[in-house]
Design a protein around this motif. Structure first.
Motif, PDB file in Angstrom:
ATOM      1  N   VAL A   1       0.855  -1.185   0.000  1.00 34.29           N
ATOM      2  CA  VAL A   1       0.000   0.000   0.000  1.00 34.29           C
ATOM      3  C   VAL A   1       0.890   1.234   0.000  1.00 34.29           C
ATOM      4  O   VAL A   1       1.785   1.352   0.846  1.00 34.29           O
ATOM      5  N   ILE A   2       0.636   2.125  -0.965  1.00 35.71           N
ATOM      6  CA  ILE A   2       1.355   3.392  -1.021  1.00 35.71           C
ATOM      7  C   ILE A   2       0.366   4.461  -0.574  1.00 35.71           C
ATOM      8  O   ILE A   2      -0.680   4.647  -1.202  1.00 35.71           O
ATOM      9  N   LEU A   3       0.693   5.126   0.501  1.00 31.88           N
ATOM     10  CA  LEU A   3      -0.194   6.094   1.126  1.00 31.88           C
ATOM     11  C   LEU A   3       0.388   7.494   0.983  1.00 31.88           C
ATOM     12  O   LEU A   3       1.440   7.794   1.549  1.00 31.88           O
ATOM     13  N   PHE A   4      -0.268   8.338   0.195  1.00 28.11           N
ATOM     14  CA  PHE A   4       0.155   9.722   0.028  1.00 28.11           C
ATOM     15  C   PHE A   4      -0.518  10.562   1.105  1.00 28.11           C
ATOM     16  O   PHE A   4      -1.531  11.207   0.877  1.00 28.11           O
ATOM     17  N   SER A   5       0.031  10.518   2.296  1.00 30.81           N
ATOM     18  CA  SER A   5      -0.450  11.302   3.426  1.00 30.81           C
ATOM     19  C   SER A   5       0.520  11.131   4.577  1.00 30.81           C
ATOM     20  O   SER A   5       1.066  10.047   4.779  1.00 30.81           O
ATOM     21  N   GLY A   6       0.688  12.192   5.336  1.00 29.31           N
ATOM     22  CA  GLY A   6       1.552  12.115   6.509  1.00 29.31           C
ATOM     23  C   GLY A   6       0.781  12.348   7.790  1.00 29.31           C
ATOM     24  O   GLY A   6       1.367  12.624   8.833  1.00 29.31           O
ATOM     25  N   ARG A   7      -0.531  12.231   7.720  1.00 32.73           N
ATOM     26  CA  ARG A   7      -1.393  12.551   8.860  1.00 32.73           C
ATOM     27  C   ARG A   7      -1.275  11.497   9.962  1.00 32.73           C
ATOM     28  O   ARG A   7      -1.399  10.308   9.717  1.00 32.73           O
ATOM     29  N   ALA A   8      -1.088  11.958  11.175  1.00 32.36           N
ATOM     30  CA  ALA A   8      -0.953  11.071  12.334  1.00 32.36           C
ATOM     31  C   ALA A   8      -2.190  10.208  12.535  1.00 32.36           C
ATOM     32  O   ALA A   8      -2.091   9.088  13.041  1.00 32.36           O
ATOM     33  N   GLU A   9      -3.343  10.705  12.117  1.00 32.94           N
ATOM     34  CA  GLU A   9      -4.584   9.950  12.286  1.00 32.94           C
ATOM     35  C   GLU A   9      -4.573   8.635  11.516  1.00 32.94           C
ATOM     36  O   GLU A   9      -5.367   7.739  11.792  1.00 32.94           O
ATOM     37  N   LEU A  10      -3.680   8.493  10.555  1.00 31.32           N
ATOM     38  CA  LEU A  10      -3.618   7.272   9.756  1.00 31.32           C
ATOM     39  C   LEU A  10      -2.567   6.278  10.243  1.00 31.32           C
ATOM     40  O   LEU A  10      -2.380   5.226   9.630  1.00 31.32           O
ATOM     41  N   LYS A  11      -1.912   6.576  11.342  1.00 27.20           N
ATOM     42  CA  LYS A  11      -0.903   5.663  11.879  1.00 27.20           C
ATOM     43  C   LYS A  11      -1.506   4.297  12.218  1.00 27.20           C
ATOM     44  O   LYS A  11      -0.911   3.253  11.944  1.00 27.20           O
ATOM     45  N   ALA A  12      -2.698   4.289  12.796  1.00 26.03           N
ATOM     46  CA  ALA A  12      -3.359   3.025  13.133  1.00 26.03           C
ATOM     47  C   ALA A  12      -3.658   2.211  11.874  1.00 26.03           C
ATOM     48  O   ALA A  12      -3.577   0.982  11.889  1.00 26.03           O
ATOM     49  N   LEU A  13      -3.979   2.882  10.781  1.00 23.11           N
ATOM     50  CA  LEU A  13      -4.197   2.191   9.507  1.00 23.11           C
ATOM     51  C   LEU A  13      -2.920   1.505   9.050  1.00 23.11           C
ATOM     52  O   LEU A  13      -2.939   0.333   8.657  1.00 23.11           O
TER      53      LEU A  13
ATOM     54  N   GLY B   1       8.263  21.794   6.339  1.00 22.36           N
ATOM     55  CA  GLY B   1       7.773  21.834   7.720  1.00 22.36           C
ATOM     56  C   GLY B   1       7.203  20.494   8.120  1.00 22.36           C
ATOM     57  O   GLY B   1       7.682  19.459   7.700  1.00 22.36           O
ATOM     58  N   ALA B   2       6.145  20.514   8.875  1.00 21.71           N
ATOM     59  CA  ALA B   2       5.614  19.286   9.460  1.00 21.71           C
ATOM     60  C   ALA B   2       4.417  18.730   8.695  1.00 21.71           C
ATOM     61  O   ALA B   2       3.371  18.472   9.258  1.00 21.71           O
ATOM     62  N   LEU B   3       4.533  18.523   7.372  1.00 21.31           N
ATOM     63  CA  LEU B   3       3.437  17.913   6.626  1.00 21.31           C
ATOM     64  C   LEU B   3       3.374  16.407   6.853  1.00 21.31           C
ATOM     65  O   LEU B   3       2.373  15.774   6.570  1.00 21.31           O
ATOM     66  N   VAL B   4       4.451  15.835   7.338  1.00 20.28           N
ATOM     67  CA  VAL B   4       4.421  14.424   7.718  1.00 20.28           C
ATOM     68  C   VAL B   4       4.871  14.351   9.175  1.00 20.28           C
ATOM     69  O   VAL B   4       5.856  14.958   9.562  1.00 20.28           O
ATOM     70  N   VAL B   5       4.125  13.617   9.959  1.00 21.54           N
ATOM     71  CA  VAL B   5       4.502  13.496  11.364  1.00 21.54           C
ATOM     72  C   VAL B   5       5.511  12.367  11.524  1.00 21.54           C
ATOM     73  O   VAL B   5       5.502  11.391  10.780  1.00 21.54           O
ATOM     74  N   ASP B   6       6.357  12.521  12.507  1.00 22.31           N
ATOM     75  CA  ASP B   6       7.410  11.551  12.752  1.00 22.31           C
ATOM     76  C   ASP B   6       6.861  10.154  13.012  1.00 22.31           C
ATOM     77  O   ASP B   6       7.440   9.168  12.584  1.00 22.31           O
ATOM     78  N   GLU B   7       5.711  10.067  13.684  1.00 20.61           N
ATOM     79  CA  GLU B   7       5.105   8.759  13.979  1.00 20.61           C
ATOM     80  C   GLU B   7       4.823   7.969  12.702  1.00 20.61           C
ATOM     81  O   GLU B   7       4.984   6.752  12.667  1.00 20.61           O
ATOM     82  N   MET B   8       4.366   8.654  11.668  1.00 21.69           N
ATOM     83  CA  MET B   8       4.063   7.978  10.399  1.00 21.69           C
ATOM     84  C   MET B   8       5.340   7.491   9.730  1.00 21.69           C
ATOM     85  O   MET B   8       5.374   6.389   9.191  1.00 21.69           O
ATOM     86  N   ARG B   9       6.356   8.317   9.740  1.00 22.84           N
ATOM     87  CA  ARG B   9       7.633   7.913   9.132  1.00 22.84           C
ATOM     88  C   ARG B   9       8.188   6.685   9.829  1.00 22.84           C
ATOM     89  O   ARG B   9       8.710   5.780   9.189  1.00 22.84           O
TER      90      ARG B   9
END
Length: 181
Positions: free
Chosen positions: A114-126, A146-154
């Motif tokens: 799965v390639i996910l074009f998003s850095g939103r923290a809300e999608l970490k559980a996904l 800046g912070a368009l991607v959160v560290d948790e997602m990376r």
């Protein structure tokens, strides 16, 4: 970007995130080139673009031409209207996180990657849920602005690709005519 040619791929694009990130990096996305890039690397099963649609005072939606173009050019789209507040102003509550998560889990059964074009923290559980199902997950976003991607997602993703690295491969050539982004 590490993708095996045998992998069945699904691309899930948070339209607002991708368009914001590409503008911040100074380019417009050529969606035909973006899709081709992944078709060349693996077995592309589905490409879905998610967007909230809001109308201006004349009842026109600026995203409609892009959505129509994507639908005619191999993309599936998922849209919803932005809710209006009492004062008539568009409400910021237009995130497509739930739609992306439901589709990724549902379609993920037929995918390897799965390639996910998003850095939103809300999608970490996904990302975690897909990995639990044995799927590889690549997150595409950017740190350059800046912070368009959160560290948790990376950290959660199997691989992180900065959109700046893909810029030359998916940039809309100057002077090209495609729908307004």
């Amino acid at each position: 970007m590490l993708i095996s040619p045998q992998e069945r791929l699904g691309i899930f694009i948070d339209g607002a995130d991708l368009l914001t990130a590409s503008r911040a990096l100074g380019f417009s996305v050529d969606f035909k080139r973006l899709r081709s890039l992944f078709q060349e690397r693996g077995k592309l099963i589905r490409t879905v673009f998610y967007a909230t649609l809001s109308e201006d005072d004349n009842g026109e939606c600026s995203m409609r031409p892009l959505i129509d173009w994507l639908q005619y050019n191999g993309y599936s789209t998922s849209t919803k209207a932005t809710r209006r507040r009492i004062a008539g102003q568009p409400c910021a509550s237009g995130a497509m996180d739930v739609e992306i998560a439901v589709d990724a889990i549902r379609l993920g059964r037929a995918l390897d990657h799965v390639i996910l074009f998003s850095g939103r923290a809300e999608l970490k559980a996904l990302v975690f849920a897909l990995q639990e199902e044995g799927k590889r997950v690549t997150v595409v976003s950017t740190l350059a602005t800046g912070a368009l991607v959160v560290d948790e997602m990376r950290r959660q993703a199997d691989q992180y690709v900065d959109l700046a690295e893909l810029k030359d491969q998916i940039r809309l050539p100057v002077g090209s005519t495609t729908p307004k982004q």
